[in-house]
Design a protein around this motif. Sequence first.
Motif, mmCIF file in Angstrom:
data_model
loop_
_atom_site.group_PDB
_atom_site.id
_atom_site.type_symbol
_atom_site.label_atom_id
_atom_site.label_comp_id
_atom_site.label_asym_id
_atom_site.label_seq_id
_atom_site.Cartn_x
_atom_site.Cartn_y
_atom_site.Cartn_z
ATOM 1 N N VAL A 1 0.777 -1.361 0.071
ATOM 2 C CA VAL A 1 -0.005 0.111 -0.056
ATOM 3 C C VAL A 1 0.886 1.204 0.160
ATOM 4 O O VAL A 1 0.541 2.340 -0.686
ATOM 5 C CB VAL A 1 -0.973 -0.085 1.076
ATOM 6 N N ALA A 2 2.043 1.237 0.642
ATOM 7 C CA ALA A 2 3.017 2.502 0.822
ATOM 8 C C ALA A 2 3.378 2.948 -0.401
ATOM 9 O O ALA A 2 3.929 3.958 -0.579
ATOM 10 C CB ALA A 2 3.857 2.211 1.720
ATOM 11 N N ASP A 3 3.836 1.702 -1.553
ATOM 12 C CA ASP A 3 4.413 1.954 -2.502
ATOM 13 C C ASP A 3 3.438 2.055 -3.794
ATOM 14 O O ASP A 3 2.808 1.091 -4.237
ATOM 15 C CB ASP A 3 5.228 1.130 -2.937
ATOM 16 N N PRO A 4 3.060 3.342 -4.348
ATOM 17 C CA PRO A 4 1.871 3.359 -5.519
ATOM 18 C C PRO A 4 2.224 2.603 -6.714
ATOM 19 O O PRO A 4 1.333 1.897 -7.272
ATOM 20 C CB PRO A 4 2.102 4.923 -5.671
ATOM 21 N N GLU A 5 3.658 2.426 -6.834
ATOM 22 C CA GLU A 5 3.948 1.411 -8.042
ATOM 23 C C GLU A 5 3.320 -0.294 -7.864
ATOM 24 O O GLU A 5 2.607 -1.036 -8.566
ATOM 25 C CB GLU A 5 5.374 1.249 -8.483
ATOM 26 N N ARG A 6 3.897 -0.604 -6.649
ATOM 27 C CA ARG A 6 3.271 -1.903 -6.260
ATOM 28 C C ARG A 6 1.995 -2.131 -6.080
ATOM 29 O O ARG A 6 1.419 -3.104 -6.570
ATOM 30 C CB ARG A 6 3.885 -2.304 -4.593
ATOM 31 N N MET A 7 1.231 -1.068 -5.751
ATOM 32 C CA MET A 7 -0.066 -1.134 -5.672
ATOM 33 C C MET A 7 -0.852 -1.079 -7.086
ATOM 34 O O MET A 7 -1.727 -2.060 -7.278
ATOM 35 C CB MET A 7 -0.677 0.078 -4.906
ATOM 36 N N ARG A 8 -0.447 -0.432 -8.101
ATOM 37 C CA ARG A 8 -0.853 -0.162 -9.330
ATOM 38 C C ARG A 8 -0.590 -1.727 -9.854
ATOM 39 O O ARG A 8 -1.413 -2.212 -10.773
ATOM 40 C CB ARG A 8 -0.325 0.781 -10.113
ATOM 41 N N THR A 9 0.282 -2.264 -9.779
ATOM 42 C CA THR A 9 0.740 -3.540 -10.359
ATOM 43 C C THR A 9 0.052 -4.720 -9.850
ATOM 44 O O THR A 9 -0.678 -5.377 -10.606
ATOM 45 C CB THR A 9 2.278 -4.007 -10.262
ATOM 46 N N ILE A 10 -0.194 -4.714 -8.499
ATOM 47 C CA ILE A 10 -1.073 -5.739 -7.924
ATOM 48 C C ILE A 10 -2.704 -5.656 -8.416
ATOM 49 O O ILE A 10 -3.327 -6.845 -8.807
ATOM 50 C CB ILE A 10 -1.179 -5.771 -6.447
ATOM 51 N N LEU A 11 -2.967 -4.340 -8.504
ATOM 52 C CA LEU A 11 -4.540 -4.106 -8.730
ATOM 53 C C LEU A 11 -4.734 -4.738 -10.295
ATOM 54 O O LEU A 11 -5.748 -5.321 -10.643
ATOM 55 C CB LEU A 11 -4.838 -2.807 -8.717
ATOM 56 N N ALA A 12 -3.702 -4.049 -11.125
ATOM 57 C CA ALA A 12 -3.726 -4.497 -12.434
ATOM 58 C C ALA A 12 -3.858 -5.957 -12.738
ATOM 59 O O ALA A 12 -4.655 -6.489 -13.583
ATOM 60 C CB ALA A 12 -2.778 -3.990 -13.408
ATOM 61 N N VAL A 13 -2.900 -7.036 -12.221
ATOM 62 C CA VAL A 13 -2.674 -8.168 -12.408
ATOM 63 C C VAL A 13 -3.846 -9.201 -11.952
ATOM 64 O O VAL A 13 -4.142 -10.172 -12.357
ATOM 65 C CB VAL A 13 -1.293 -8.896 -11.743
ATOM 66 N N ASN A 14 -4.639 -8.615 -10.786
ATOM 67 C CA ASN A 14 -5.745 -9.283 -10.224
ATOM 68 C C ASN A 14 -7.065 -8.727 -10.849
ATOM 69 O O ASN A 14 -7.924 -9.362 -10.614
ATOM 70 C CB ASN A 14 -5.818 -8.849 -8.815
ATOM 71 N N GLY A 15 -6.952 -8.145 -12.093
ATOM 72 C CA GLY A 15 -8.125 -7.664 -12.817
ATOM 73 C C GLY A 15 -9.010 -6.522 -12.010
ATOM 74 O O GLY A 15 -10.108 -6.490 -12.178
ATOM 75 N N LEU A 16 -8.293 -5.936 -11.083
ATOM 76 C CA LEU A 16 -9.260 -5.196 -10.151
ATOM 77 C C LEU A 16 -9.197 -3.456 -10.601
ATOM 78 O O LEU A 16 -8.181 -3.281 -11.550
ATOM 79 C CB LEU A 16 -8.374 -4.929 -8.809
ATOM 80 N N PRO A 17 -10.057 -2.887 -10.241
ATOM 81 C CA PRO A 17 -10.049 -1.421 -10.936
ATOM 82 C C PRO A 17 -8.767 -0.751 -10.588
ATOM 83 O O PRO A 17 -7.945 -0.718 -9.416
ATOM 84 C CB PRO A 17 -11.150 -0.700 -10.057
ATOM 85 N N PRO A 18 -8.521 0.217 -11.459
ATOM 86 C CA PRO A 18 -6.970 0.976 -11.267
ATOM 87 C C PRO A 18 -7.044 1.786 -10.159
ATOM 88 O O PRO A 18 -8.231 2.374 -9.780
ATOM 89 C CB PRO A 18 -6.780 1.532 -12.561
#
Length: 477
Positions: free
Chosen positions: A59-76
């Motif tokens: 959660v603290a790293d915006p890039e990590r969060m974006r990657t996880i949301l994207a690969v899980n098919g979750l809203p960006p």
Amino acid sequence: MPGFVLHGEEADLPRFSLPHGTELPAEQVPFVLQWGIDALAASEATVPVLNGREGLANVADPERMRTILAVNGLPPKAEAASEREWIRQYVIFVFQLTPFAVYRTPDGPLLARRLRRGKTRFVEVTASVASREVKRARTLAWRVVYALGLDVARVRLGLRKNGAWAVLDVKPAPPLPNPLVRRLEHRLALYEAELQGDRLRTEPVLLGADPEFMLRDGRGQLILASRFFPRGGGIGCDQLWLRGDATRRHLPIGELRPQPAEDPKDLVRDLFRNMLLGVRRVARRDVAWVAGGMPFAGYPIGGHLHFSRVSANSHLLRALDNYLALPLACLEPPSSRARRPKYGFLGDWRPQEHGGFEYRTLPSWLVSPTIAKGVIILAKLIAEHYLALRKLPLAEPNAQRAFYEGDRDALRLLLPLVRQDIERLPSFARYAGPLNAFFDLAQHGEPWKETEDIRKAWQLPPYAPKTPPAPRRPRRA
């Protein structure tokens, strides 16, 4: 001693009635909830940790969060979006797999104006409100929290005019008014009781399954399972009907339904007996049985597992993801992983009417007896010992990407980490043969072929080995 809230020196700490402080107590506690501090990693602590360091780092790293949301098919994650974009916003407080409070902005064209003025009014949505939009918001919220590796968080979602969702904010230690503190502590008390029940379990975990398969003709075309199998019984049809079939009678997917069992060997035996029943209906070589993840484009199938006498919580689901879904993914071909992330995402689960739950992440593991036995036995061991299985290789964004993209080489680098933990379990020796065969195949084997008739691997008719005739007795002189 009850659970403990470990926190920093923040002045706006919620008024917890649970024991709390900036240092862990000397005596053993049943669990630790981290609040605004990342002192403990869930994979390293000796007690269950809620909001471990792994999730907080995501959660603290915006890039990590974006990657996880994207690969899980979750809203960006929305970046600097104008408030005018949203027709509605939701604020949802989540504990593990369930929201415990849902708020949304009221309908109407005044939302943007209220947002600009900072006078947005959020109204609580009660559990009785079951509109499709509210259900979607609740599901997205817990999935975002789970995918990021968190257990407690506030998720703010935005809904655009075109129906697209976005994650506006995720806060692991949000401000909590007293009524929400009480709700959270109620969930924590239930969670503590469930953990205690799983630690002191007097009955073995009951395991069930309903793996799916499909039928293919000699030209590679789909054959309806409903041509050969009934809806019910030990081998029947899934309830998914063919597209465009208004009658809902043309069912393309077959399903095996062995009786739930305490011993995984009994479950495997009943699974085989049900396959024999199916062979009596379809023993033709020109009708192949196929399994995996997506043997026909557009028809994802699964190897769902059912658990009773054990709690559905994020610790158990993460153990199933890391110690079962990860090894199985090492054997999936590209066609199988194509079902993800819409189907078979990490932590995919569903509560059952009988009080247990269904784990839905896996593809159909009917492709071979070695894989089926390994999956069923592993599921049993994980369910009974999940509190001792704390490795979380899939907490890393790159590992999640490898899982969803089917990067077997990357996943196989993680396999020894989870295999070592399984080998240390007290029940491992009883099942060492099939488990070692499964892990060796996952580490070194070729991916399964989704066009292959699974009856060959199971040695079922018409591919059963022929029994040689008994030798004749010599005639007496």
